[in-house]
Design an enzyme around this catalytic site. Structure first.
Site, PDB file in Angstrom:
ATOM      1  N   ASP A   1       0.856  -1.191   0.000  1.00 17.63           N
ATOM      2  CA  ASP A   1       0.000   0.000   0.000  1.00 17.63           C
ATOM      3  C   ASP A   1       0.886   1.233   0.000  1.00 17.63           C
ATOM      4  OD1 ASP A   1      -2.588   1.320   0.167  1.00 17.63           O
ATOM      5  OD2 ASP A   1      -1.958   1.948   2.166  1.00 17.63           O
TER       6      ASP A   1
ATOM      7  N   GLU B   1       0.851   5.548   0.702  1.00 26.84           N
ATOM      8  CA  GLU B   1       0.176   6.797   1.074  1.00 26.84           C
ATOM      9  C   GLU B   1       0.772   7.865   0.174  1.00 26.84           C
ATOM     10  OE1 GLU B   1      -2.334   6.728   2.993  1.00 26.84           O
ATOM     11  OE2 GLU B   1      -1.990   4.687   3.678  1.00 26.84           O
TER      12      GLU B   1
ATOM     13  N   HIS C   1      -5.429   4.229   7.242  1.00 29.80           N
ATOM     14  CA  HIS C   1      -4.777   5.157   6.320  1.00 29.80           C
ATOM     15  C   HIS C   1      -3.294   5.319   6.612  1.00 29.80           C
ATOM     16  CE1 HIS C   1      -8.592   5.928   4.549  1.00 29.80           C
ATOM     17  NE2 HIS C   1      -9.089   6.387   5.674  1.00 29.80           N
TER      18      HIS C   1
ATOM     19  N   ASP D   1      -2.628  -0.985   6.424  1.00 33.00           N
ATOM     20  CA  ASP D   1      -3.508  -1.166   5.262  1.00 33.00           C
ATOM     21  C   ASP D   1      -3.002  -2.302   4.361  1.00 33.00           C
ATOM     22  OD1 ASP D   1      -5.095   0.813   6.220  1.00 33.00           O
ATOM     23  OD2 ASP D   1      -4.780   2.236   4.588  1.00 33.00           O
TER      24      ASP D   1
END
Ligand code: SF4
Length: 484
Positions: A25, A27, A166, A171
């Site tokens: 994942d 961000e 988040h 995640d």
């Protein structure tokens, strides 16, 4: 306590090339991979269904973070000071992932940032050798009827609770666990459905399209176990009929008699009022019930209007309990006159209210009222799947469908097999570009309906509900249908 992770057959993981996979994942500072930057990258490696290794890093950013991103992720500019540059982090990540399959939640988004960062860094090493799996796409196929397929919604659905949200590492871990849960349904799907999904996904420009042919091949190879496993059932499927619908013969006989005698039976207005009083039947069944004089007044006025005929207009404020105030006398009247072939049509302005009446208020009254009644939720014809058109469209060889249409149809395959209503409102996953026009090609439609000559008529969703609506005590419709 560790969240439960299903144990999967080793041959399934092998067949899908998922004995080892890296869930990852990112961000980012925004949505455009060519403009925005990755500020955190994390990956968790799963081997034979168990978490084995992880990679996580914050990444220096050449510009200040938008406040929205700081609010969403908790990552601040100060946290990125002194962190490694993206080229260093992505090189380390490539080393970490090796040749393992990459898994992401909306993996196309994560891959687009990964590829943009590699391009910027001038890295020659490509991702072409790594397969990718998208948990969003698989959830749209296996869980098309749940209200949402966001990472947190799927986490809740599978009881995979996590405190942090988040941030890339939790995640990524959550994505890997969700994939394992989704895979646990794979060997309970019948081969016919898997084969249709394979044909729909064949050639799709989606990084995860390959999994459908691997899945179908696995099921064909292991077909000897078919029948030993409980078939997979979609959650949240509904019915649009409440109670037992009277047989056609008794209704017809009643209508003939009613034409001759035309005498309606009156209902006892006081008996209706009793339901709404303190310590009445509703107070015993509905925990939040409180007796309100306005509700009693409205219910008796509706009962009187039904007895006497004519029109009644009622204006009542929020919180009076208007729905129950007209449903209770309506059910009483329909029950009293059901033997005369009569029924009550309840029409709402919106589909939302129509569904609230049918899925919340009427089931509550099934419990609360001593009367046994039947009710039907009836919508416009093109809300229902036409089985004949569905079979025709999906049995074309080759399929004459655009890529968007193929992808949209993937979320209908299991639903079309299992739905009791055929009402497209059940499928929250069906949507996207061109899906409205696509639906009109498979929806029930008067112009294309073969009626009595249709081979699917005995299973036809529209025929079933129209027939039930002709015999039920209460029919819930909306104004658009009523006026059509
Ligand atoms: S009866 Fe008409 S609407 Fe129903 S499945 Fe057949 S063609 Fe479709």
């Amino acid at each position: 306590m560790k969240p439960p992770i299903p144990t999967l057959p080793a041959d399934l993981l092998q067949a899908l090339g998922l004995s080892r996979f890296v869930a990852f994942d990112v961000e980012t500072t925004g949505l455009d991979p060519n403009v925005e930057r990755v500020i955190e990258l994390a990956a968790v490696r799963f081997v034979n269904g168990s978490e084995e290794d992880k990679f996580t890093s914050l990444i220096a950013c050449p510009f200040s973070l938008p406040p929205f991103i700081t609010n969403l992720t908790g990552i601040r500019d100060s946290m990125l000071k002194g962190q490694p540059r993206e080229d260093v982090v992505f090189k380390n990540f490539l080393d970490f992932m090796g040749g393992d399959t990459l898994v992401g939640h909306n993996v196309s988004f994560d891959l687009s940032f990964l590829k943009a960062a590699l391009r910027r860094s001038g890295m020659t090493r490509k991702l072409a050798g790594n397969r990718a799996v998208d948990t969003v796409l698989l959830a749209r196929v296996l869980l098309p009827t749940i209200p949402s397929r966001s990472l947190s919604s799927l986490g809740s659905y599978f009881n995979l609770y996590t405190k942090e949200k988040h941030r890339a590492e939790p995640d990524a871990r959550q994505t890997g666990r969700i994939l394992l849960h989704l895979l646990s349904h794979f060997n309970r799907i019948d081969i016919t459905a898997a084969d249709l999904m394979r044909r729909l996904a064949d050639g799709l420009p989606h990084p995860s399209a390959w999994i459908f042919s691997a899945w179908a091949e696995y099921l064909i190879k292991t077909s000897s176990v078919e029948g030993r496993l409980r078939p997979y059932q979609l959650p949240y499927l509904t019915d649009n009929v409440i109670g037992r619908i009277p047989a056609a013969a008794s209704i017809e006989a009643a209508r003939v008699q009613a034409d001759e005698e035309a005498a309606y039976l009156e209902i006892d207005e006081e008996e209706v009022a009793v339901f709404f009083r303190e310590k009445g039947p509703l107070s015993k069944e509905l925990s939040s019930f409180e007796s309100r004089p306005q509700q009693v007044q409205m219910a008796t006025a509706v009962a009187a209007a039904l007895n006497e005929g004519g029109l009644l207009a009622v204006e009542a404020g929020t919180g009076v309990g208007k729905s129950l105030a007209y449903l209770v006398p309506a059910i009483h009247w329909a029950k009293a006159n059901g033997d005369l072939g009569e029924r009550v049509i309840v029409s709402t302005n919106t589909r939302n209210l129509q569904e609230q009446l049918f899925f919340k208020d009427l089931p509550a009254l099934v419990e609360a009222l001593p009367l046994k009644f039947s009710a039907v939720l009836l919508k416009g014809r093109n809300n229902y799947l036409c089985r004949r058109r569905w079979v025709n469209l999906t049995s074309d060889q080759p399929l004459r469908l655009s890529n968007n249409e193929r992808q949209a149809l993937l979320s209908l395959v299991l639903w079309a097999e299992q739905t009791r209503t055929g009402d497209i409102a059940e499928v929250s996953a069906f949507g996207g570009e061109g899906s409205g026009a696509l639906w009109m090609r498979i929806a029930s439609d008067a112009g294309s309906c073969r009626g009595k000559r249709c081979g699917e008529r005995h299973r036809c969703f529209h025929t079933r509900i129209r027939t039930a609506a002709g015999r039920a005590h209460v029919v819930v419709v909306n104004h658009a249908l009523l006026m059509s």
